[in-house]
Scaffold this active site. Sequence first.
Site, PDB file in Angstrom:
ATOM      1  N   THR A 130      54.036  46.330  23.094  1.00 52.52           N
ATOM      2  CA  THR A 130      54.054  47.278  21.977  1.00 52.52           C
ATOM      3  C   THR A 130      52.662  47.565  21.441  1.00 52.52           C
ATOM      4  OG1 THR A 130      56.283  46.626  21.317  1.00 52.52           O
ATOM      5  CG2 THR A 130      54.913  47.660  19.629  1.00 52.52           C
ATOM      6  N   HIS A 159      49.854  62.376  13.994  1.00 56.10           N
ATOM      7  CA  HIS A 159      50.316  61.025  13.653  1.00 56.10           C
ATOM      8  C   HIS A 159      50.590  60.246  14.948  1.00 56.10           C
ATOM      9  CE1 HIS A 159      52.699  57.759  11.970  1.00 56.10           C
ATOM     10  NE2 HIS A 159      52.326  58.154  10.749  1.00 56.10           N
ATOM     11  N   ASN A 161      52.625  57.798  15.645  1.00 53.26           N
ATOM     12  CA  ASN A 161      54.049  57.568  15.925  1.00 53.26           C
ATOM     13  C   ASN A 161      54.844  58.873  16.009  1.00 53.26           C
ATOM     14  OD1 ASN A 161      53.010  55.107  14.192  1.00 53.26           O
ATOM     15  ND2 ASN A 161      54.701  54.325  15.453  1.00 53.26           N
ATOM     16  N   HIS A 218      50.965  24.620  68.516  1.00 58.43           N
ATOM     17  CA  HIS A 218      50.829  23.298  67.877  1.00 58.43           C
ATOM     18  C   HIS A 218      49.373  22.833  67.865  1.00 58.43           C
ATOM     19  CE1 HIS A 218      55.244  22.784  68.062  1.00 58.43           C
ATOM     20  NE2 HIS A 218      55.120  23.364  69.262  1.00 58.43           N
ATOM     21  N   SER A 348      23.838  28.320  54.170  1.00 56.17           N
ATOM     22  CA  SER A 348      23.637  27.002  53.583  1.00 56.17           C
ATOM     23  C   SER A 348      22.324  26.958  52.825  1.00 56.17           C
ATOM     24  CB  SER A 348      23.638  25.922  54.664  1.00 56.17           C
ATOM     25  OG  SER A 348      23.309  24.653  54.121  1.00 56.17           O
ATOM     26  N   LYS A 354      22.087  28.141  59.375  1.00 56.78           N
ATOM     27  CA  LYS A 354      23.544  28.089  59.383  1.00 56.78           C
ATOM     28  C   LYS A 354      24.129  29.406  58.878  1.00 56.78           C
ATOM     29  CE  LYS A 354      27.228  24.804  58.270  1.00 56.78           C
ATOM     30  NZ  LYS A 354      28.293  25.715  57.869  1.00 56.78           N
ATOM     31  N   ASN A 356      27.986  31.261  58.104  1.00 61.47           N
ATOM     32  CA  ASN A 356      29.387  30.909  57.895  1.00 61.47           C
ATOM     33  C   ASN A 356      30.314  32.127  57.978  1.00 61.47           C
ATOM     34  OD1 ASN A 356      28.690  28.203  57.424  1.00 61.47           O
ATOM     35  ND2 ASN A 356      28.287  28.626  55.263  1.00 61.47           N
ATOM     36  N   GLU A 361      36.676  33.545  54.700  1.00 60.53           N
ATOM     37  CA  GLU A 361      36.899  32.682  53.542  1.00 60.53           C
ATOM     38  C   GLU A 361      37.305  33.501  52.322  1.00 60.53           C
ATOM     39  OE1 GLU A 361      33.168  30.673  53.388  1.00 60.53           O
ATOM     40  OE2 GLU A 361      33.587  29.460  55.172  1.00 60.53           O
TER      41      GLU A 361
END
Length: 493
Positions: A130, A159, A161, A218, A348, A354, A356, A361
């Site tokens: 509201t 107005h 409202n 697996h 890194s 390095k 990544n 991610e």
Amino acid sequence: MLKNLRFVRVQAKPIFRLQNRSFSIVSSHWQKYRIERDTFGDIEVPADRYWGAQTQRSLKNFDIGGPTERMPEPLIKAFGIIKRAAATVNATYGLDQKIGEAIVKAANEVSKGDLLDHFPLVVWQTGSGTQTNMNANEVIANRAIEILGGQLGSKSPVHPNDHVNMSQSSNDTFPTAMHVSAAIEINERLLPGLTQLRDAIAEKSKEFANIIKIGRTHLQDATPLTLGDEFSGYVQQLTFGIERIKTTLPRLYYLAQGGTAVGTGLNTRKGFDVNIANEIAKITNLPFQTAPNKFEALASHDTIVEVSGALNTVAVSLMKIANDIRLLGSGPRCGFGELSLPENEPGSSIMPGKVNPTQCEAMTMVAAQVIGNHTTISISGSNGHFELNVFKPVLIKNLLHSIRILGDASVSFTNNCVVGIKANEERINNIMQQSLMLVTALNPHIGYDKAAAVAKNAYKENLTLKESAIKLGLLTSEQFDEYVKPEKMLGPK
């Protein structure tokens, strides 16, 4: 004149009040306030803001989370669309033409995002939303008053409202804004982003169509497939995900507007619900229509839960896809190393050189967030008591958040990862030739048990499958070469 001055304190700062304007001395400059009124009485509002008394009270009563917890921008823009459409339709039912035109102009500014600084309220407020509906009413009313040359806060000639909220209730306006904002964001941001990602992965599937690799089930060696086959699975996941989202849209295009307080349509005119839905459809170029049952549209948000469920499924798919690509690109020397991913930035602060899989991610974190958002949406959707669900703000906050980050992450993942993926064919072939599960090709020739003996012996003695089969006296070199051909193991005979 001095008799009209008095000191008050607002946040421990001295305020001079003169008639209906206030001034405070802050850092050697004047800060102006105006007096707005509602049914609770007078309240001071910053003079340079369009919001009114009810918004100001909400700011004081719900100081939760700060600016980062404000109502989402697409929702605010949707309110502008709805108020514009309402004024247009109400003009056909007797709303003064000049007032209606001023409301349309002010609401249009809201829908374009020009007045976002005037919507300070947070999500954590009344569960019907509201205060945010009134925030929209007050901002549009005061801006319309300004357009017409009136005084801010006077509620004349416009107005909040009686004119801006004419034929409406927060209970039907807020859920309408929920549906409108979600539908726009899905069509303009999410579906294009997912489609772009799906198409980019499809191109990689074609590019990798002839690269034979070992499969894994697996997390263990399995029988061969092509890298293109593997990527085709991702393509189908995303295709199904896009279809799932699209199947929710017909319900999302149903609008609650016209149900007012409890679904009966009290204080509207006959045909208002149909006409405003048509007007919103015209403004957005989306096929919105009035909800067939307003009681359902106010009391429940099953459609929001349904849409979120589709997004949840997409998030699950993207989690799997990004993780697969991250693992296949692991290395560069001590991992799987089957894929080379684009090198976008140093990885890194301590290990020189390095790099990544940062896009993977980011995507998996987005997926986790969307899954969490769906939990919140599920709980919130279940809390529709009697004629009104009162978890509306948190429902749409989380849904729009999911839509936004899924759409953005899809584009980022496409541009900064997928299009630059390369296959390391030498590495792929070396791993495949070492796999014990190529032994599956021997089943039709020497049987399952003897084939298993070949594999176990090869593993135990650190032999190749061919060496093991010959040592056990089960096959000749020529027979092994004839039977075990990875390129012949890619489908049924």
